[in-house]
Design a protein around this motif. Sequence first.
Motif, PDB file in Angstrom:
ATOM      1  N   GLN A 117     -51.078  -5.434 -31.893  1.00  0.00           N
ATOM      2  CA  GLN A 117     -52.294  -5.713 -32.643  1.00  0.00           C
ATOM      3  C   GLN A 117     -51.927  -5.956 -34.097  1.00  0.00           C
ATOM      4  OE1 GLN A 117     -56.733  -3.943 -32.512  1.00  0.00           O
ATOM      5  NE2 GLN A 117     -55.171  -2.417 -32.957  1.00  0.00           N
ATOM      6  N   LEU A 118     -52.198  -7.171 -34.564  1.00  0.00           N
ATOM      7  CA  LEU A 118     -51.895  -7.527 -35.950  1.00  0.00           C
ATOM      8  C   LEU A 118     -52.912  -6.875 -36.887  1.00  0.00           C
ATOM      9  CD1 LEU A 118     -51.096 -11.312 -35.372  1.00  0.00           C
ATOM     10  CD2 LEU A 118     -49.464  -9.435 -35.647  1.00  0.00           C
ATOM     11  N   PRO A 119     -52.551  -6.699 -38.163  1.00  0.00           N
ATOM     12  CA  PRO A 119     -53.456  -6.024 -39.095  1.00  0.00           C
ATOM     13  C   PRO A 119     -54.844  -6.637 -39.165  1.00  0.00           C
ATOM     14  CG  PRO A 119     -51.284  -6.192 -40.062  1.00  0.00           C
ATOM     15  CD  PRO A 119     -51.240  -6.981 -38.775  1.00  0.00           C
ATOM     16  N   GLY A 120     -54.978  -7.947 -38.983  1.00  0.00           N
ATOM     17  CA  GLY A 120     -56.284  -8.587 -39.035  1.00  0.00           C
ATOM     18  C   GLY A 120     -57.100  -8.456 -37.771  1.00  0.00           C
ATOM     19  N   GLY A 121     -56.536  -7.850 -36.722  1.00  0.00           N
ATOM     20  CA  GLY A 121     -57.266  -7.650 -35.478  1.00  0.00           C
ATOM     21  C   GLY A 121     -56.848  -8.557 -34.343  1.00  0.00           C
ATOM     22  N   ASP A 122     -56.116  -9.660 -34.634  1.00  0.00           N
ATOM     23  CA  ASP A 122     -55.635 -10.516 -33.549  1.00  0.00           C
ATOM     24  C   ASP A 122     -54.623  -9.751 -32.697  1.00  0.00           C
ATOM     25  OD1 ASP A 122     -57.207 -12.576 -34.365  1.00  0.00           O
ATOM     26  OD2 ASP A 122     -55.573 -13.944 -34.890  1.00  0.00           O
ATOM     27  N   LEU A 123     -54.509 -10.171 -31.447  1.00  0.00           N
ATOM     28  CA  LEU A 123     -53.577  -9.561 -30.496  1.00  0.00           C
ATOM     29  C   LEU A 123     -52.469 -10.549 -30.165  1.00  0.00           C
ATOM     30  CD1 LEU A 123     -56.297  -8.117 -28.105  1.00  0.00           C
ATOM     31  CD2 LEU A 123     -55.092  -6.873 -29.911  1.00  0.00           C
ATOM     32  N   VAL A 124     -51.272 -10.035 -29.938  1.00  0.00           N
ATOM     33  CA  VAL A 124     -50.148 -10.846 -29.481  1.00  0.00           C
ATOM     34  C   VAL A 124     -49.691 -10.318 -28.131  1.00  0.00           C
ATOM     35  CG1 VAL A 124     -47.805 -11.650 -29.936  1.00  0.00           C
ATOM     36  CG2 VAL A 124     -49.424 -11.385 -31.829  1.00  0.00           C
ATOM     37  N   LEU A 125     -49.634 -11.199 -27.151  1.00  0.00           N
ATOM     38  CA  LEU A 125     -49.225 -10.863 -25.789  1.00  0.00           C
ATOM     39  C   LEU A 125     -47.892 -11.531 -25.490  1.00  0.00           C
ATOM     40  CD1 LEU A 125     -52.715 -11.757 -24.795  1.00  0.00           C
ATOM     41  CD2 LEU A 125     -51.789  -9.719 -23.694  1.00  0.00           C
ATOM     42  N   ALA A 126     -47.022 -10.823 -24.796  1.00  0.00           N
ATOM     43  CA  ALA A 126     -45.736 -11.388 -24.390  1.00  0.00           C
ATOM     44  C   ALA A 126     -45.680 -11.517 -22.878  1.00  0.00           C
ATOM     45  CB  ALA A 126     -44.591 -10.512 -24.875  1.00  0.00           C
ATOM     46  N   VAL A 127     -45.372 -12.716 -22.396  1.00  0.00           N
ATOM     47  CA  VAL A 127     -45.082 -12.881 -20.977  1.00  0.00           C
ATOM     48  C   VAL A 127     -43.703 -12.264 -20.744  1.00  0.00           C
ATOM     49  CG1 VAL A 127     -44.832 -14.507 -19.075  1.00  0.00           C
ATOM     50  CG2 VAL A 127     -46.414 -15.013 -20.941  1.00  0.00           C
ATOM     51  N   GLN A 128     -43.581 -11.450 -19.720  1.00  0.00           N
ATOM     52  CA  GLN A 128     -42.345 -10.697 -19.520  1.00  0.00           C
ATOM     53  C   GLN A 128     -41.136 -11.584 -19.282  1.00  0.00           C
ATOM     54  OE1 GLN A 128     -42.270  -8.063 -16.110  1.00  0.00           O
ATOM     55  NE2 GLN A 128     -40.803  -6.689 -17.075  1.00  0.00           N
ATOM     56  N   SER A 129     -41.310 -12.651 -18.526  1.00  0.00           N
ATOM     57  CA  SER A 129     -40.197 -13.518 -18.142  1.00  0.00           C
ATOM     58  C   SER A 129     -40.622 -14.978 -18.234  1.00  0.00           C
ATOM     59  CB  SER A 129     -39.751 -13.207 -16.703  1.00  0.00           C
ATOM     60  OG  SER A 129     -39.244 -11.894 -16.592  1.00  0.00           O
ATOM     61  N   PRO A 130     -39.668 -15.908 -18.219  1.00  0.00           N
ATOM     62  CA  PRO A 130     -40.020 -17.333 -18.192  1.00  0.00           C
ATOM     63  C   PRO A 130     -40.909 -17.673 -17.001  1.00  0.00           C
ATOM     64  CG  PRO A 130     -37.707 -17.056 -18.742  1.00  0.00           C
ATOM     65  CD  PRO A 130     -38.207 -15.697 -18.336  1.00  0.00           C
ATOM     66  N   LEU A 131     -41.825 -18.597 -17.196  1.00  0.00           N
ATOM     67  CA  LEU A 131     -42.700 -19.036 -16.114  1.00  0.00           C
ATOM     68  C   LEU A 131     -41.907 -19.822 -15.069  1.00  0.00           C
ATOM     69  CD1 LEU A 131     -45.770 -20.314 -18.196  1.00  0.00           C
ATOM     70  CD2 LEU A 131     -45.368 -18.024 -17.251  1.00  0.00           C
ATOM     71  N   SER A 132     -42.438 -19.871 -13.874  1.00  0.00           N
ATOM     72  CA  SER A 132     -41.801 -20.625 -12.784  1.00  0.00           C
ATOM     73  C   SER A 132     -42.288 -22.068 -12.826  1.00  0.00           C
ATOM     74  CB  SER A 132     -42.121 -19.981 -11.438  1.00  0.00           C
ATOM     75  OG  SER A 132     -41.619 -18.672 -11.371  1.00  0.00           O
ATOM     76  N   VAL A 133     -41.828 -22.798 -13.843  1.00  0.00           N
ATOM     77  CA  VAL A 133     -42.240 -24.188 -14.049  1.00  0.00           C
ATOM     78  C   VAL A 133     -40.999 -25.069 -14.169  1.00  0.00           C
ATOM     79  CG1 VAL A 133     -43.565 -25.762 -15.507  1.00  0.00           C
ATOM     80  CG2 VAL A 133     -44.303 -23.382 -15.284  1.00  0.00           C
ATOM     81  N   PRO A 134     -40.802 -26.038 -13.298  1.00  0.00           N
ATOM     82  CA  PRO A 134     -41.722 -26.432 -12.238  1.00  0.00           C
ATOM     83  C   PRO A 134     -41.611 -25.604 -10.961  1.00  0.00           C
ATOM     84  CG  PRO A 134     -39.851 -27.896 -12.226  1.00  0.00           C
ATOM     85  CD  PRO A 134     -39.656 -26.972 -13.406  1.00  0.00           C
ATOM     86  N   ASP A 135     -40.579 -24.746 -10.873  1.00  0.00           N
ATOM     87  CA  ASP A 135     -40.394 -23.985  -9.642  1.00  0.00           C
ATOM     88  C   ASP A 135     -39.703 -22.669  -9.956  1.00  0.00           C
ATOM     89  OD1 ASP A 135     -37.701 -24.706 -10.125  1.00  0.00           O
ATOM     90  OD2 ASP A 135     -37.825 -26.415  -8.753  1.00  0.00           O
ATOM     91  N   THR A 136     -39.515 -21.866  -8.929  1.00  0.00           N
ATOM     92  CA  THR A 136     -38.921 -20.541  -9.088  1.00  0.00           C
ATOM     93  C   THR A 136     -37.526 -20.621  -9.679  1.00  0.00           C
ATOM     94  OG1 THR A 136     -40.198 -19.676  -7.226  1.00  0.00           O
ATOM     95  CG2 THR A 136     -38.234 -18.444  -7.867  1.00  0.00           C
ATOM     96  N   ALA A 137     -36.724 -21.554  -9.215  1.00  0.00           N
ATOM     97  CA  ALA A 137     -35.343 -21.673  -9.697  1.00  0.00           C
ATOM     98  C   ALA A 137     -35.297 -21.926 -11.194  1.00  0.00           C
ATOM     99  CB  ALA A 137     -34.619 -22.789  -8.951  1.00  0.00           C
ATOM    100  N   ALA A 138     -36.218 -22.743 -11.704  1.00  0.00           N
ATOM    101  CA  ALA A 138     -36.241 -23.033 -13.130  1.00  0.00           C
ATOM    102  C   ALA A 138     -36.535 -21.779 -13.937  1.00  0.00           C
ATOM    103  CB  ALA A 138     -37.296 -24.097 -13.426  1.00  0.00           C
TER     104      ALA A 138
END
Length: 444
Positions: A248-269
Amino acid sequence: MSPRAVGRSVAVALPLALLTAVAVTGPADGAPRTGHRHRDAQVTNTAVLGDIPLGTFSNGLLPGTVDNDRGIHLGGIGSDIYPAERKGEFWTVTDRGPNGQIKVDGTKRRTFPVPGFDPAIVKVRVEGSALKVLKSIPVTTRSGAPVTGLSNQAGHDEAPYAYDARQPLAYNPNGLDTEGIVRAGDGSFWLADEYGPSLVHVSARGQVLTRYVPKDLNLTGTDYPVVEALPAILTRRKTNRGFEGLAQLPGGDLVLAVQSPLSVPDTAAGEGSRNVRLLRFSPRRQAVTAEYAYRFDPVGVVDPGEDDTSQLKISSVVALGGDRLLVEERTDRAARLQEVRLPRGAGLLGSPWDSPATSPSYEQLADPAAAGVPVLRKRLVVDLGKVPGIPGKIEGVALAGPGTLALINDNDFGMTDGPGAFDPSGRIVDSGARTKLLYLRLPH
């Protein structure tokens, strides 16, 4: 969330002296620094959570939810940590509860040994070498029922099974795999969830007020409001690797982290990628306002001896003041804390990198900066793998005082994978891992 409530969230910002105490200087190109400052960081105190039977804990919050805890004790509260009002006190959150994997006919099945377990917000206090539970808040639906930690949707989430992986369990669209926590100034909480992935606004009493999910997720049947406010590409998150870090940033905005790279275009990527995403969410606007490109260091740098890039994860993000963050890069055995500064602008949001049709995808880029992607510049603060006394699976990081961080590990409720996780009577064969909250003093 009302504008009045958002305005009060500014009050949770920590004093400037505390925020700047962990600021670092060094090269801005993200190259690791190897000076004495990392070797001098040290653990100054370790507090251990005692044995609390899981059934006793759960039924004390929501009577009758757990009929057999299989000998499991309360754990998993190390999914994240956030400073409470008093020194030495912290808000923590459990994940979805005891779970494991057992291979049946060559396929791994996700087990839920205590399917009645309900994720909980847990307030703890450090008392010397002991970690004491002060207060617990169950996460519930609009009608007050437990959300549970069970998988939401067939085809998007892992199918849930009983402890021995033989008996299938029902999906539950209300289920949450909570992994990140911050507290707003009005006393409500924001939680990060891995399933959707989603951002969940929860009242001070634990009731889900709104769950923000990716567009096109089509999650139905919930007993609370669901808003499709996140980029649709997040539906391509790796299984069991949705949102994990939340700040939570001081101004109230939130920052979220995706744990791992997305599977785009596929799982191997996704498995071979070092390119992950952070999102900035405005509670006032109820919308994502920016999406940032973050690149992991090579896995062998984060965890010497490890060569599997898919083991890299972001488990915690911590606001340092202004637009500065600490970001934890880790494997299950090692972790490093990096400082980044969030730039102005929307970043990847709404760009071709947000479309799964873009080829190569952002995840496939070997050098994102060379492709014109504005990758966050980072500075190494501390290599936890070089600090004696740090356990594995550090998932929560918080500011604890000038030049001091609080770290907490996820002990997975003492669970292990495989058929040996339980004895013939169905009681857990505990791994021996304990929940530990540590104070880490950084060198000046």
